[in-house]
Enzyme design. Structure first.
Site, short mmCIF file in Angstrom:
data_model
loop_
_atom_site.label_atom_id
_atom_site.label_comp_id
_atom_site.label_asym_id
_atom_site.label_seq_id
_atom_site.Cartn_x
_atom_site.Cartn_y
_atom_site.Cartn_z
N ASN A 291 0.83 -1.20 0.00
CA ASN A 291 0.00 0.00 0.00
C ASN A 291 0.86 1.25 0.00
OD1 ASN A 291 -2.45 -1.50 0.33
ND2 ASN A 291 -2.09 -1.59 2.53
N GLY B 283 1.90 -1.26 3.71
CA GLY B 283 1.24 -2.54 3.41
C GLY B 283 1.93 -3.62 4.22
N ASN C 154 -1.51 -10.56 17.61
CA ASN C 154 -1.59 -9.63 18.73
C ASN C 154 -2.70 -10.10 19.67
OD1 ASN C 154 -4.07 -8.71 17.68
ND2 ASN C 154 -3.13 -6.94 16.70
N LEU D 280 1.83 -8.21 22.91
CA LEU D 280 0.99 -7.48 23.87
C LEU D 280 1.36 -6.00 23.94
CD1 LEU D 280 1.14 -10.17 26.70
CD2 LEU D 280 -0.84 -9.67 25.25
N ALA E 155 2.99 -2.72 24.72
CA ALA E 155 3.96 -2.28 25.73
C ALA E 155 4.26 -3.34 26.78
CB ALA E 155 3.44 -1.02 26.41
N GLY F 53 5.01 -6.40 26.02
CA GLY F 53 5.93 -7.38 25.45
C GLY F 53 5.24 -8.45 24.63
N ASP G 98 5.18 6.59 16.99
CA ASP G 98 4.24 6.08 15.99
C ASP G 98 4.31 4.55 16.03
OD1 ASP G 98 2.75 5.38 13.76
OD2 ASP G 98 3.87 6.61 12.35
N ALA H 153 3.58 -0.15 11.81
CA ALA H 153 4.59 -1.13 11.36
C ALA H 153 5.34 -1.81 12.50
CB ALA H 153 5.60 -0.53 10.38
N ALA H 154 4.98 -1.53 13.75
CA ALA H 154 5.67 -2.20 14.86
C ALA H 154 5.46 -3.71 14.80
CB ALA H 154 5.19 -1.65 16.19
N GLY H 155 4.22 -4.13 14.56
CA GLY H 155 3.94 -5.56 14.46
C GLY H 155 4.64 -6.20 13.29
N GLY I 239 6.25 6.88 10.63
CA GLY I 239 6.11 6.21 9.35
C GLY I 239 6.19 4.70 9.44
#
Length: 317
Positions: A19, A47, A191, A228, A230, A232, A253, A256-258, A294
């Protein structure tokens, strides 16, 4: 290019979405009928498929991405961005009728985000099976999610499993899928919301995550990681469940952390590291990611992750 010659480059095949993210920075998410003054707007490659491929590449893997873009400027920008990270885009198909996928992302001052995805060309993905099989033959891990047609995801998982390639599934956005696919999954990364939906129970604490992970393993999955935020992550396998705490960082932000976590985990597993080693590295990478704005620009390199503070010790559950 491999940033660490002592760390062999595993080969990972990613099947997923691409995306162009329209990122709006806002003080808070608007209530119904509320008009806000936004602070900025940016167009950033994203994406889940693209993000996870970039995460894998920046962790030192050789990556092939299977996906679909439109015949437009956004599609070409996404292709170019992937190639800059050394990602093989020969299996990136172009649909002449559909536009490239778009995501509108509201990022609040707290760092939390709210996302609306318009699938566009992602919904048109139809890969060439022979071409995918050729890539899987030399790969250690196959990574996929649910932002492309489920029939293609399922077929990709079947081909990967048949080729002896470990399947890492991130079933996001959540939707029901064929029960026959459970035994094809080597590592399920979810998650707390996805874990709860799949296991049919509330997941808000590490103990509840461990219980959900055990329930999902009972369906045939070899390994489960429940993230989870914050708090962990919880890793669950045949040896039981362990809670991996996350460091406290200033969140800018969470976009995209996951995906950063999953890509880091996939590369670690492809490099024959343990599930706990993979989870610990994933947490360090995600902690760096959330301190930057971002999607793809925020994804750290392997060198950055290794230079970050070590993860806190895990504890059995």
């Amino acid at each position: 290019m491999n940033p660490d010659p002592s760390h062999p480059m595993p080969h990972i095949v990613v099947l997923g979405s691409l995306n162009m993210d329209l990122v709006l920075r806002v003080p808070h998410a608007p209530a119904a009928g509320e008009t806000l003054h936004g602070q900025s707007i940016h167009r950033i490659p994203g994406g889940k498929g693209g993000n996870q491929a970039v995460s894998c590449a920046r962790q030192g893997a050789q990556v092939s991405l299977v996906g679909c873009i439109g015949a437009d400027a956004d599609g070409e920008a996404l292709r170019s961005a992937l190639q800059e990270d050394g990602i093989d885009t020969d299996a990136l198909y172009t649909d002449l009728a559909a536009p490239t996928g778009t995501a509108v992302i509201l990022v609040e001052d707290s760092g939390q985000n709210r996302i609306v995805v318009i699938a566009g060309a992602n919904a048109k993905l139809q890969f060439d099976e022979a071409a995918l099989q050729a890539r899987l033959a030399g790969a250690q891990v196959f990574v996929t999610q649910f932002e492309t047609p489920l029939a293609q995801v399922q077929r990709g998982m079947e081909l990967a499993h048949g080729a002896g390639c470990k399947v890492v599934l991130n079933p996001s956005p959540m939707q029901p899928f064929d029960a026959a696919l459970w035994p094809l999954i080597d590592t399920l990364v979810v998650n707390e919301v996805e874990a709860g939906a799949l296991a049919g129970r509330s997941v808000a604490t590490p103990i509840e995550a461990a219980e959900a992970g055990a329930a999902l393993r009972a369906r045939g999955v070899a390994r489960v990681i429940v993230t989870l935020g914050a708090a962990g992550a919880v890793a669950v396998d045949a040896d039981g469940a362990r809670h991996h705490p996350a460091p406290q960082v200033k969140v800018v932000d969470t976009t995209a952390a996951g995906d950063t976590f999953l890509g880091t985990v996939a590369v670690a597993l492809a490099s024959n590291q343990t599930l706990d080693e993979a989870a610990a590295l994933g947490i360090r990478a995600a902690a760096l990611c959330v301190t930057r704005p971002g999607a793809q620009p925020s994804i750290p390199t392997r060198a950055e992750v290794l230079q970050s503070p070590p993860a806190a010790a895990w504890s059995p559950l």
